[in-house]
Write a protein that holds these residues in place. Structure first.
Motif, mmCIF file in Angstrom:
data_model
loop_
_atom_site.group_PDB
_atom_site.id
_atom_site.type_symbol
_atom_site.label_atom_id
_atom_site.label_comp_id
_atom_site.label_asym_id
_atom_site.label_seq_id
_atom_site.Cartn_x
_atom_site.Cartn_y
_atom_site.Cartn_z
ATOM 1 N N LEU A 60 11.330 -17.468 6.049
ATOM 2 C CA LEU A 60 11.318 -16.306 5.160
ATOM 3 C C LEU A 60 12.348 -15.268 5.593
ATOM 4 O O LEU A 60 12.437 -14.919 6.773
ATOM 5 C CB LEU A 60 9.942 -15.644 5.141
ATOM 6 N N THR A 61 13.085 -14.758 4.602
ATOM 7 C CA THR A 61 13.953 -13.615 4.828
ATOM 8 C C THR A 61 13.456 -12.384 4.081
ATOM 9 O O THR A 61 13.861 -11.265 4.403
ATOM 10 C CB THR A 61 15.403 -13.919 4.385
ATOM 11 N N TYR A 62 12.580 -12.590 3.093
ATOM 12 C CA TYR A 62 12.078 -11.486 2.284
ATOM 13 C C TYR A 62 10.591 -11.710 2.030
ATOM 14 O O TYR A 62 10.195 -12.751 1.522
ATOM 15 C CB TYR A 62 12.836 -11.412 0.952
ATOM 16 N N LEU A 63 9.766 -10.712 2.375
ATOM 17 C CA LEU A 63 8.321 -10.794 2.157
ATOM 18 C C LEU A 63 7.828 -9.462 1.630
ATOM 19 O O LEU A 63 7.964 -8.424 2.288
ATOM 20 C CB LEU A 63 7.592 -11.143 3.455
ATOM 21 N N ASP A 64 7.241 -9.475 0.437
ATOM 22 C CA ASP A 64 6.718 -8.258 -0.184
ATOM 23 C C ASP A 64 5.313 -8.515 -0.699
ATOM 24 O O ASP A 64 5.098 -9.289 -1.638
ATOM 25 C CB ASP A 64 7.633 -7.825 -1.340
ATOM 26 N N LEU A 65 4.335 -7.872 -0.059
ATOM 27 C CA LEU A 65 2.928 -7.959 -0.469
ATOM 28 C C LEU A 65 2.410 -6.577 -0.853
ATOM 29 O O LEU A 65 1.196 -6.362 -0.911
ATOM 30 C CB LEU A 65 2.079 -8.525 0.673
ATOM 31 N N SER A 66 3.294 -5.666 -1.157
ATOM 32 C CA SER A 66 2.921 -4.276 -1.393
ATOM 33 C C SER A 66 2.166 -4.095 -2.706
ATOM 34 O O SER A 66 2.163 -4.952 -3.575
ATOM 35 C CB SER A 66 4.179 -3.400 -1.404
ATOM 36 N N ASN A 67 1.516 -2.920 -2.803
ATOM 37 C CA ASN A 67 0.823 -2.523 -4.032
ATOM 38 C C ASN A 67 -0.198 -3.560 -4.487
ATOM 39 O O ASN A 67 -0.207 -4.007 -5.633
ATOM 40 C CB ASN A 67 1.840 -2.235 -5.137
ATOM 41 N N ASN A 68 -1.054 -3.933 -3.559
ATOM 42 C CA ASN A 68 -2.217 -4.760 -3.838
ATOM 43 C C ASN A 68 -3.447 -4.055 -3.293
ATOM 44 O O ASN A 68 -3.430 -2.829 -3.116
ATOM 45 C CB ASN A 68 -2.044 -6.153 -3.226
ATOM 46 N N GLN A 69 -4.493 -4.791 -2.991
ATOM 47 C CA GLN A 69 -5.706 -4.219 -2.414
ATOM 48 C C GLN A 69 -6.077 -4.990 -1.146
ATOM 49 O O GLN A 69 -7.241 -5.252 -0.878
ATOM 50 C CB GLN A 69 -6.835 -4.271 -3.440
ATOM 51 N N LEU A 70 -5.063 -5.339 -0.385
ATOM 52 C CA LEU A 70 -5.260 -6.141 0.817
ATOM 53 C C LEU A 70 -5.953 -5.326 1.906
ATOM 54 O O LEU A 70 -5.690 -4.131 2.066
ATOM 55 C CB LEU A 70 -3.916 -6.662 1.321
#
Length: 433
Positions: free
Chosen positions: A200-210
């Motif tokens: 992975l070079t890019y990981l975006d898990l933002s704006n969730n309810q994690l």
């Protein structure tokens, strides 16, 4: 045993089936001669030497479909290799017929109005290397069958209405270089299997309810250049393993419930340009190791519970935009007195206004960059016409305006100055809620 004539007849029949499927969709009714069998010459259609359709590509700026996706009979294209329909206005659901496209390697249905769930039959597309369903209205959970698409290098489900947890099978997608699940309604924790995605070079898990803590396995993703976990409900400390992410240029943990101290190992991330740790419950002192981040341009650590003295590099050596406000226990850095009278004060006023302008542009830039899928933030400064202009940003506590800063610092009184350096002075004051 089939004769050559019989084989030719079958091929000819399949060509007719494919042409009819394109024609019956109504998507090419604007093409002159679309009633004939010359479909291989139609805009957006790619055929092989046997005149079988191997690619369909209609993009914004070309043909705007604005029709039901189901109008295209997917089962009529057994040799299709790529299906690219972003920003074409297709709507409705993704048909179960998607399972018949077993030779598909590239699927892009992004920026449309697709609804319903992602069909589990998508797991039949085992040759897929690229899957983009972003910016639709897809709902339900992410089907676990996606975990069987082990040739995927790119997976983008950004801005849908997906619920449930991040599938544990995500760890099987070991060829992924790009993963974006942001702006959904995903819950539970980040599975530790994420650590298997070492390319992975890019990981975006933002704006969730994690929820739960950031798994320490995140430190195995040593090729990452951008990591965004902001706007979730993550708890626990920042794992020290982030120090292994030496290729990272952008780290955002904004607006979570992260506690503990800033790990000094962040100082090993010498390629960092953007570091956003604001609006958390981070405590302790600002580690001196941050001075090793020579390329840092933006450091946001406001709205935490940091304490101790502001390190000298903050006010002397750092050439970046730093936001520290609402850390009530930070102490002034005394060896660097604030003086210079009106000249310094004027420079500081301009600097603060430009900072607010910059933050506003960061917010606007983020929105537009996601709409147009530009993956790297490139903030710009706008020159001030006069000191009296009003600029505002929005944070966790509400609206923050330039006039509030003037009032809180009593027109930048020296009593509120905690240090100064070659790039201006730093003030600390309690802002209104």
């Amino acid at each position: 045993m089939l004769t050559h004539h019989a084989v030719d007849s079958i091929h000819s029949s399949q060509v007719v089936v494919e042409a009819d499927a394109l024609r019956n969709s109504g998507w090419w009714k604007w093409v002159a001669g679309a009633t004939s069998s010359n479909h291989c010459n139609w805009s957006g259609i790619t055929c092989n030497e046997a005149r079988h359709v191997i690619g369909i590509r209609l993009e914004h700026g070309g043909r705007f479909v604005d029709d039901q996706f189901s109008k295209l009979n997917l089962s009529s294209f057994p040799t299709l290799h790529f299906l690219i329909l972003p920003r074409t206005g297709i709507n409705g659901t993704i048909s179960d017929q998607i399972a018949t496209l077993t030779k598909l390697t590239y699927l892009d249905l992004s920026f449309n109005q697709l609804t319903g769930s992602i069909p589990h039959q998508i797991g039949s597309l085992t040759k897929l290397t690229y899957l983009d369903l972003s910016y639709n209205q897809l709902s339900g959970s992410i089907p676990h069958q996606i975990g069987g698409l082990t040739k995927l290098t790119y997976l983008d489900l950004f801005r849908n209405q997906l619920k449930g947890s991040i599938l544990l099978q995500i760890g099987s997608l070991t060829k992924l270089t790009y993963l974006d699940l942001s702006f959904n309604q995903l819950t539970s924790g980040i599975p530790h299997q994420i650590g298997n995605l070492t390319k992975l070079t890019y990981l975006d898990l933002s704006n969730n309810q994690l929820t739960n803590s950031i798994p320490h396995q995140i430190g195995t993703l040593r090729e990452l250049s951008s990591l965004d976990l902001s706007f979730n409900y993550l708890t626990g400390p920042i794992p020290s393993s982030v120090g292994f992410l030496t290729e990272l240029t952008s780290l955002s943990l904004t607006m979570n419930q992260i506690n503990g101290s800033i790990p000094p190992e962040i100082g090993y991330m010498k390629n960092l340009v953007y570091l956003y740790l604001d609006n958390n419950l981070i405590s302790g002192e600002i580690p001196s190791q941050l001075k090793n981040l020579k390329g840092l341009q933006f450091l946001f650590i406001n709205n935490n519970t940091l304490s101790g003295k502001v390190p000298p590099f903050i006010t002397h050596n750092c050439k970046c935009v730093i936001v520290l406000f609402n850390n009530d226990h930070l102490e002034a850095y005394t060896p660097s007195p604030c003086n210079g009278g009106h000249k310094i004060a004027l420079r500081v006023k301009i600097s603060l206004v430009l900072t607010l302008v910059l933050v506003t542009f960061l917010i606007l830039g983020f929105v537009f960059s996601r709409l147009w899928k530009k993956r790297r933030v490139q903030p710009e400064l706008t020159a001030m016409k006069k000191n009296g202009d009003l600029f505002s940003i929005w944070d966790f506590d509400g609206k923050l305006a330039f006039e509030d800063i003037i009032s809180a610092t009593e027109d930048f009184d020296i009593r509120y100055c905690i240090g100064s350096g070659g790039y201006g002075s730093v003030y600390r004051a309690q802002l209104p809620t």
